[in-house]
Design a protein around this motif. Sequence first.
Motif, PDB file in Angstrom:
ATOM      1  N   ILE A 165       0.017   5.240   8.494  1.00 44.30           N
ATOM      2  CA  ILE A 165       0.516   4.277   7.764  1.00 44.30           C
ATOM      3  C   ILE A 165       0.764   4.728   6.267  1.00 44.30           C
ATOM      4  CG2 ILE A 165       0.490   1.823   6.970  1.00 44.30           C
ATOM      5  CD1 ILE A 165       0.770   2.218   9.913  1.00 44.30           C
ATOM      6  N   ASP A 166       1.790   4.472   5.745  1.00 37.74           N
ATOM      7  CA  ASP A 166       2.085   4.719   4.082  1.00 37.74           C
ATOM      8  C   ASP A 166       2.784   3.608   3.580  1.00 37.74           C
ATOM      9  OD1 ASP A 166       2.503   5.947   2.021  1.00 37.74           O
ATOM     10  OD2 ASP A 166       3.589   7.870   2.588  1.00 37.74           O
ATOM     11  N   GLU A 167       1.832   2.935   2.791  1.00 37.54           N
ATOM     12  CA  GLU A 167       2.632   1.642   2.345  1.00 37.54           C
ATOM     13  C   GLU A 167       3.549   1.782   0.957  1.00 37.54           C
ATOM     14  OE1 GLU A 167       2.254  -1.144   3.448  1.00 37.54           O
ATOM     15  OE2 GLU A 167       0.640  -0.814   5.126  1.00 37.54           O
ATOM     16  N   LYS A 168       3.275   3.070   0.240  1.00 34.46           N
ATOM     17  CA  LYS A 168       4.223   3.215  -0.954  1.00 34.46           C
ATOM     18  C   LYS A 168       4.523   4.766  -0.973  1.00 34.46           C
ATOM     19  CE  LYS A 168       3.990   2.195  -6.010  1.00 34.46           C
ATOM     20  NZ  LYS A 168       3.111   1.699  -7.041  1.00 34.46           N
ATOM     21  N   PHE A 169       5.669   4.835  -1.440  1.00 37.01           N
ATOM     22  CA  PHE A 169       6.321   6.361  -1.483  1.00 37.01           C
ATOM     23  C   PHE A 169       5.766   6.835  -2.942  1.00 37.01           C
ATOM     24  CE2 PHE A 169       9.828   8.573  -3.781  1.00 37.01           C
ATOM     25  CZ  PHE A 169       9.704   9.558  -3.300  1.00 37.01           C
ATOM     26  N   GLY A 170       5.167   7.951  -2.859  1.00 32.93           N
ATOM     27  CA  GLY A 170       5.090   8.727  -4.173  1.00 32.93           C
ATOM     28  C   GLY A 170       3.733   8.533  -4.866  1.00 32.93           C
ATOM     29  N   ASP A 171       2.733   7.688  -4.129  1.00 31.43           N
ATOM     30  CA  ASP A 171       1.525   7.403  -4.745  1.00 31.43           C
ATOM     31  C   ASP A 171       0.482   8.504  -4.283  1.00 31.43           C
ATOM     32  OD1 ASP A 171       1.098   6.664  -2.027  1.00 31.43           O
ATOM     33  OD2 ASP A 171       0.481   4.733  -2.458  1.00 31.43           O
ATOM     34  N   SER A 172       0.757   9.574  -3.581  1.00 27.64           N
ATOM     35  CA  SER A 172      -0.118  10.522  -3.127  1.00 27.64           C
ATOM     36  C   SER A 172      -1.123  10.104  -2.033  1.00 27.64           C
ATOM     37  CB  SER A 172      -0.707  11.122  -4.212  1.00 27.64           C
ATOM     38  OG  SER A 172      -0.079  11.789  -5.292  1.00 27.64           O
ATOM     39  N   ILE A 173      -0.892   8.816  -1.368  1.00 26.93           N
ATOM     40  CA  ILE A 173      -1.652   8.371  -0.108  1.00 26.93           C
ATOM     41  C   ILE A 173      -0.821   7.887   0.887  1.00 26.93           C
ATOM     42  CG2 ILE A 173      -3.114   6.465   0.350  1.00 26.93           C
ATOM     43  CD1 ILE A 173      -3.715   6.143  -2.663  1.00 26.93           C
ATOM     44  N   GLY A 174      -1.251   8.333   2.181  1.00 29.42           N
ATOM     45  CA  GLY A 174      -0.542   7.722   3.443  1.00 29.42           C
ATOM     46  C   GLY A 174       0.072   8.855   4.062  1.00 29.42           C
ATOM     47  N   TRP A 175       0.799   8.589   5.025  1.00 29.37           N
ATOM     48  CA  TRP A 175       1.431   9.801   5.891  1.00 29.37           C
ATOM     49  C   TRP A 175       2.642  10.293   5.154  1.00 29.37           C
ATOM     50  CZ3 TRP A 175       1.011  11.963  10.462  1.00 29.37           C
ATOM     51  CH2 TRP A 175       1.950  12.314  11.181  1.00 29.37           C
ATOM     52  N   PHE A 176       2.076  11.461   4.849  1.00 25.96           N
ATOM     53  CA  PHE A 176       3.083  12.431   4.196  1.00 25.96           C
ATOM     54  C   PHE A 176       3.585  11.898   2.881  1.00 25.96           C
ATOM     55  CE2 PHE A 176       4.113  14.331   8.660  1.00 25.96           C
ATOM     56  CZ  PHE A 176       3.298  15.326   8.319  1.00 25.96           C
ATOM     57  N   ASP A 177       3.070  10.688   2.480  1.00 21.77           N
ATOM     58  CA  ASP A 177       3.328  10.278   1.017  1.00 21.77           C
ATOM     59  C   ASP A 177       4.819  10.139   1.032  1.00 21.77           C
ATOM     60  OD1 ASP A 177       3.012   9.283  -1.272  1.00 21.77           O
ATOM     61  OD2 ASP A 177       3.265  11.056  -2.390  1.00 21.77           O
ATOM     62  N   LEU A 178       5.586   9.579   2.097  1.00 21.83           N
ATOM     63  CA  LEU A 178       7.098   9.227   2.159  1.00 21.83           C
ATOM     64  C   LEU A 178       7.502   7.784   2.102  1.00 21.83           C
ATOM     65  CD1 LEU A 178       8.206  11.898   4.577  1.00 21.83           C
ATOM     66  CD2 LEU A 178       8.177  11.990   2.087  1.00 21.83           C
ATOM     67  N   GLY A 179       6.233   6.892   2.079  1.00 17.43           N
ATOM     68  CA  GLY A 179       6.477   5.501   1.987  1.00 17.43           C
ATOM     69  C   GLY A 179       6.794   4.994   3.366  1.00 17.43           C
ATOM     70  N   PRO A 180       6.936   3.619   3.380  1.00 17.31           N
ATOM     71  CA  PRO A 180       6.822   2.729   4.717  1.00 17.31           C
ATOM     72  C   PRO A 180       8.313   3.055   5.682  1.00 17.31           C
ATOM     73  CG  PRO A 180       7.433   1.202   2.809  1.00 17.31           C
ATOM     74  CD  PRO A 180       7.030   2.702   2.318  1.00 17.31           C
ATOM     75  N   LEU A 181       9.186   3.574   5.090  1.00 13.35           N
ATOM     76  CA  LEU A 181      10.604   3.937   5.722  1.00 13.35           C
ATOM     77  C   LEU A 181      10.194   4.858   6.578  1.00 13.35           C
ATOM     78  CD1 LEU A 181      13.062   3.832   2.874  1.00 13.35           C
ATOM     79  CD2 LEU A 181      12.693   2.022   4.582  1.00 13.35           C
ATOM     80  N   PHE A 182       9.278   5.687   6.292  1.00 13.66           N
ATOM     81  CA  PHE A 182       9.079   7.136   7.259  1.00 13.66           C
ATOM     82  C   PHE A 182       7.644   7.162   7.908  1.00 13.66           C
ATOM     83  CE2 PHE A 182      13.022   8.223   5.012  1.00 13.66           C
ATOM     84  CZ  PHE A 182      13.563   8.660   5.880  1.00 13.66           C
ATOM     85  N   ASP A 183       6.718   6.231   7.819  1.00 12.42           N
ATOM     86  CA  ASP A 183       5.524   6.489   8.695  1.00 12.42           C
ATOM     87  C   ASP A 183       5.441   6.121   9.920  1.00 12.42           C
ATOM     88  OD1 ASP A 183       5.749   3.746   8.771  1.00 12.42           O
ATOM     89  OD2 ASP A 183       4.058   3.147   6.984  1.00 12.42           O
ATOM     90  N   LEU A 184       4.329   6.089  10.346  1.00  8.76           N
ATOM     91  CA  LEU A 184       4.392   6.031  12.054  1.00  8.76           C
ATOM     92  C   LEU A 184       3.919   4.707  12.523  1.00  8.76           C
ATOM     93  CD1 LEU A 184       2.823   9.567  13.108  1.00  8.76           C
ATOM     94  CD2 LEU A 184       5.088   8.829  12.556  1.00  8.76           C
ATOM     95  N   LYS A 185       4.356   3.693  11.900  1.00  6.93           N
ATOM     96  CA  LYS A 185       4.143   1.993  12.365  1.00  6.93           C
ATOM     97  C   LYS A 185       4.109   2.005  13.797  1.00  6.93           C
ATOM     98  CE  LYS A 185       5.020  -0.365   7.944  1.00  6.93           C
ATOM     99  NZ  LYS A 185       5.146   0.640   7.166  1.00  6.93           N
ATOM    100  N   ASN A 186       5.230   2.518  14.357  1.00  7.51           N
ATOM    101  CA  ASN A 186       5.424   2.322  15.652  1.00  7.51           C
ATOM    102  C   ASN A 186       4.734   3.348  16.844  1.00  7.51           C
ATOM    103  OD1 ASN A 186       7.489   0.320  14.871  1.00  7.51           O
ATOM    104  ND2 ASN A 186       8.861   1.884  14.084  1.00  7.51           N
TER     105      ASN A 186
END
Length: 876
Positions: free
Chosen positions: A677-698
């Motif tokens: 899961i990546d809640e925010k783009f560009g904060d250096s945290i989460g799935w590849f740091d690409l933000g919620p539009l491109f994480d693996l929520k599904n």
Amino acid sequence: MESLSNVRIYSFYLFKKLFYKGPWGKTDLEINNRKKDKISIKQGFIRIFLEIKDTYFISTFKFDSDILGVKVIEYSICKIPGFFFKGAKVKFIKENKVYETILPVIPPSMKDRLLIKDASSIEIYSPFCTLIISDETGQNSINVADFRSVPWDKKTFYIYASKKPLYPAKKYYFRYKFVIKPAQVSINDVQFTKANFQIKKYVNKNIVPYPQEIEFKKGRFLINNKTSIVVLNEEFLPLANILKEEIDFLLDLNLKIQNYYQLKNLKNAILLMELDLLPKNLLKDFYSTELKSEGYYLSVDNSKIIITGKDKRGIFYGIQSLLQLMKKNKNKIIVPCVKIKDYPDLKIRGMCISAPFGFKDINILKNYIKALAKYKANTIILYYCPNYLFNNRKKIINQIKEISNFAKKYFIEIIPGLRAKLDPKIFKNIVENKNGVRSFYCPSLEESYKVMFGFYQDLIDATKPKYFLIGHDEIKNLAKCPRCKDKKPYELLLMDIKKIHNWLAKRGIITLIWGDMFLNRKDWQSDITAHSNVGAYPSNTHKVLPFLPKDIIILDWQYNPREDYPTLKYFKDNGFKVIGISWYDEKNNYYLAQSAYKYGALGILGSDWGFLRTLSFGANSILCLEYGWSINKPELGELLYDPIKVFAKEIKPLFLIPNKESIFNIDLSPYANESTIDEKFGDSIGWFDLGPLFDLKNLPIGEQKFAGINFYIASPKNGQKNCIIVGKNTYQPLSEEIKGIKVNKKVKALFFLHTMMSPLASVWHKTIGVYKINYADGTFVDVKLIENFNITDFRSSGIFRQNPWSFNKGFEILYGSECGWEGISLSGAKINLQVYKWENPFPEKIVKSIDIKAVGEKPVKIALLGISGIDYTSSI
């Protein structure tokens, strides 16, 4: 030409962070990031490409237009990915007036691609970012075009500038300011594609290509260990053995091949026999007068199967249809009862393959040939480059000989071909242009033909062909050398072609040649490939056509999707036999096959310019076989299968799925350092740091099957880290290596559920990571992660890859791994995970642990989501 970059609005770092780190990736928002400035001079205009190092830049260009004869300067500003910016709101200023529009969701026609003309600034508002570009020279020079309808692009909106008229000895300035801001459109206000993904499945009752007549009936025939294959005599044994090999492989059987006259009846038998030899009591609905060359009848009832054909090739094609109908069920094979009458509408069907320098594994090409044969191809052109032959002549010729003999077994004719484009560094004594990258040879020099005919003879000796492709497409260097510069290009070309034709004719071989240089650009619509009198191409080469020997066969390559291809008729009307050449586009293949049939062409061949170099299945298509066999069947858009996946299935190594009981999972939780899961783009945290539009929520969690293999995916809820991500040369602070993932087992094989992300994702094979398998005795094995072979960018769309062929499908289908999961991100983009199987070369050793490391120079992030293994003591 001068390039000046001396004003910084943002720091270089911030610019790269905003653009190159964005969810689109570096290749998808091109700001002309080239190694060096480039000028392309064509008739009537000059196109300028610049390397840009800052968000603000100035370029100055000066020339004497009287000398160059240039009327227009076109300046490439940037390209933005259509996938993300379609539907974006746009404001632009033109002559001090403000206008509003949107970037269209559906691409307009190529003719209507110009969207905005002569603006002084544009502002583009998308849910990903706000992009502002302004002309700092105070002029109205900015244009926007939709290149998603342009065959050589198909994915971007092109922002460019042009200036005209031009005057001699005057400086022309281009200066643009880029401002990138966070999105001013809320993600919550955007209607994204629903987060589900339905995969088209191969239908067992579907046959590729679709038969002329097919009727399914009630019942089924069961193939088991008592089924026999029946032939009339030894003449049909090769066909029987092909069928036997496939069935025996499916069920691990050893079917008997029997003589027809030794049987009392055909119960539980598969009969292979030519139609003219078929006993009258078996004819029934079979009418030989209605069956064309290469045609076949296939009859399946509850007790027997009969495959009969007009000729042996027809019987072979009947076998291929039967194999496609088979469905394995435990210890038997089920075939539905059916009656098929089938034959090809076009005589020649197959593929023109850009042959590589040398096959590392010749079995890949053999599987490729078998796959084409399965879908009823009868012709393959192996098209070589003189440079490759020069460097490894003996090895390549031996390979071609082996391949040619192999193809004959599957009723495919190999046609050799040789490009007429040479590397000046290798062939400096015979080329027209010693300073070019590729050059035509000198037609005025006898030494040229000694070299080229030497290559021809080698290829002919290896294949014993009826035809030979001499190339001659896209000729740019002709009448350039001191011997030829005062001669007319078309006269040189005519002399050259006749010389080659006569040489081949003496050996009983028919000349094949590309047709683009025989079509005058002025006579055809813009989406027709015609290269006489175009820019850097030599003038008036179309004048050669009436004087060519009429037994030459012209290959008319037309890649643009349109509903009619009149060039086929043009060549026919000029007395030539012609073959249509398609590319991967469905509409292109469908209508080109129809035109070939309508205008009496010999057939259709697909063109494959990339598979054998990249193993990218999207670089080719079997659609030419589908639509060239039975015209209008199926209708355009009515395919019941994915042609890329179906073709790949026949070529890829077999992926055997072990019993569930033999699989064990390795616990990754102690080593997990990131979340899916990546809640925010560009904060250096989460799935590849690409933000919620491109994480693996599904992504499904818990114990799941991916590519038939059981994995355990921990929940990412409440901030829990549930995957391992390592990186190299990235802005996100990541370790390059994670060590010591415990195994402590003897294993037969390991399965890795993984993926990657790179702003420079590529179709070329590059090692981007390593799994180090550490044994308890202190030894180890390095398992390479090779991009586009056993791992690929998790974003499936072609807009995320540097792709030299512009195809935009099939990137999730790899030769060296299985696509384990496909989904849709919140952005609507297709995403994928791969399952890679590693066979343990030392299964008797205890595997102590596994390390994962990112390597190489390119920026890359590698994600490992699961590891499963086959226990050494298990039986599979």
